[in-house]
Design an enzyme around this catalytic site. Structure first.
Site, short mmCIF file in Angstrom:
data_model
loop_
_atom_site.label_atom_id
_atom_site.label_comp_id
_atom_site.label_asym_id
_atom_site.label_seq_id
_atom_site.Cartn_x
_atom_site.Cartn_y
_atom_site.Cartn_z
N HIS A 2 0.94 -1.43 0.52
CA HIS A 2 0.28 -0.09 -0.29
C HIS A 2 0.76 1.37 0.14
O HIS A 2 0.80 2.26 -1.22
CB HIS A 2 -0.92 -0.55 1.18
CG HIS A 2 -1.86 0.86 1.52
ND1 HIS A 2 -3.10 1.15 1.16
CD2 HIS A 2 -1.11 2.69 1.80
CE1 HIS A 2 -3.25 2.57 1.30
NE2 HIS A 2 -2.49 3.05 2.08
N GLU A 3 1.89 1.31 0.72
CA GLU A 3 2.86 2.52 1.44
C GLU A 3 4.01 2.63 0.03
O GLU A 3 3.72 3.48 -0.35
CB GLU A 3 3.41 2.41 2.02
CG GLU A 3 2.66 1.89 3.51
CD GLU A 3 2.18 3.86 3.64
OE1 GLU A 3 2.30 4.58 3.23
OE2 GLU A 3 0.74 3.46 4.41
N HIS A 6 1.69 4.90 -2.66
CA HIS A 6 1.62 5.82 -2.34
C HIS A 6 3.37 6.05 -3.38
O HIS A 6 3.32 7.41 -4.01
CB HIS A 6 1.43 6.24 -1.21
CG HIS A 6 0.13 6.32 -0.69
ND1 HIS A 6 -0.97 6.91 -1.26
CD2 HIS A 6 -0.06 5.60 0.69
CE1 HIS A 6 -2.20 6.58 -0.60
NE2 HIS A 6 -1.70 6.02 0.45
ZN LIG Z 1 -2.10 5.32 2.43
#
Ligand SMILES: [Zn+2]
Length: 370
Positions: free
Chosen positions: A65-66, A69
């Site tokens: 998830h990170e 980004h």
């Molecule tokens: Zn996030």
């Protein structure tokens, strides 16, 4: 917060904070217990093995998830300083705020989209293995729902959650004001945070004590983060329009590099209380010396050591120009963890900006302009 480096992915240092180990153990125990309830025919070793596997894949999901980004941030040329997993999930620390609403929007959305994609992947794995690989299927279903929960939770429109950043990007786009957008998104973040705290408290009092406590903690964490970002914006506003040239000190200690450490200490530092000296050669700026460098020299060598042999030379110093905005200077100080930045133009030293000076400026401006 103490953190442990795991390695690098895409050149980004990845680490876990010490709080993460606690949550890893708790989550492993929780998953193992769930597996024990769902599959009483398994051995205890199997429950534990699947608990650990689910935990590891859960944190791998948070990491991805990170990374979602991060990949988009890197695409826009914004460096990612680190990714850290901690008790409430993960955080990718990007070097600066995105310069345009569309960038912020895409960077923020990339995380939840990654989680949703992972959720779909795990659900599919769970579905495909449902007749022949009971354990894998169970694990896939768990991780599928966890990743969707992660995507949904992060989409809550309150800063600093991803949804709050999306909200900020939208308000920013329509109002053209980054400050107003941050204040609105952070306000919404505080509202949701209070919601979490109240809901957690209610749950804790009506039977689910630990579940409620946990939700309350998340709310408290969000509240802190939202308040910090509002404070940062007013800080930035307070510094707006001021340059390094405005705030720099002209009265600083400047000495030639041929001086010995003993002379500097005796005649200057111990008399004036100065904590740093600028080494100049006529008009030319050569380097900077702080107590830190001096303390590394053994006392008996002070007489025989010249300043130029231990100074931080001009070439390796972080410098700013007179026109550099103060917020940028502050950023430089935070990034390099330094207390003072020389203001130099064409090799000539104009002055020096110290952290204390910046703080005094913020105080004055907040008091007079509020
Ligand atoms: Zn996030």
């Amino acid at each position: 917060m103490q953190s442990f480096r795991l390695g690098r992915i895409l050149g980004i240092p990845v680490g876990v904070s010490s709080s993460w180990f606690i949550i890893f153990i708790l989550i492993t125990i929780s998953f193992s217990t769930q597996f024990a309830g769902l599959h009483p025919d398994w051995t205890r070793a199997q429950h534990l093995a699947f608990g650990i596997a689910t935990s590891l894949l859960f944190f791998a999901s948070v990491l991805l998830h990170e990374l979602g980004h991060s990949v988009v941030a890197l695409h826009y040329g914004i460096p990612v300083k680190s990714i850290t997993l901690f008790i409430f999930g993960g955080v990718a620390q990007i070097a600066r705020e995105p310069g345009r609403p569309a960038h912020e929007f895409n960077i923020a959305l990339a995380g939840p989209l990654t989680s949703a994609a992972l959720g779909t992947f795990f659900y599919t794995v769970g579905f495909l293995t449902r007749f022949n690989l009971e354990g894998v299927s169970s694990l896939g279903e768990w991780l599928g729902s966890i990743n969707f929960a992660l995507a949904l939770f992060n989409l809550i429109p309150g800063f600093p959650l991803d949804g709050g950043r999306v909200l900020r990007a939208v308000v920013w786009k329509f109002t053209g004001s980054f400050e107003r957008a941050t204040n609105i998104a952070a306000g919404s973040g505080q509202l949701f945070a209070y919601g979490f705290i109240v809901f957690g408290g209610w749950k804790a009092l009506t039977g689910d004590f630990f579940g409620g406590l946990w939700i309350g903690f998340i709310g408290w964490f969000l509240l802190n983060a939202a308040q910090t970002s509002t404070a940062q914006v007013s800080f930035r506003r307070a510094l707006k329009g001021v340059t390094a040239g405005d705030v720099m000190a002209h009265e600083y200690l400047r000495v030639p590099g041929s001086l010995s450490v003993a002379e500097l200490v005796e005649h200057h530092l111990l008399r004036s209380g100065a904590r740093c000296a600028l080494i100049t050669d006529g008009e030319r700026f050569r380097g900077l010396l702080t107590l830190h460098e001096i303390k590394k020299v053994p006392r008996e060598d002070w007489e025989s050591t010249s300043l130029q042999s231990i100074m931080v030379p001009e070439e390796s110093l972080v410098k700013v120009g007179a026109g550099t905005s103060v917020s940028q200077v502050l950023q430089v100080m935070i990034e390099g963890n330094i207390g003072q930045v020389p203001v130099v133009e064409e090799g000539r030293l104009l002055g020096i900006v110290g952290r204390d000076r910046l703080l005094a400026l913020v105080e004055t401006r907040l008091e007079l302009k509020a």
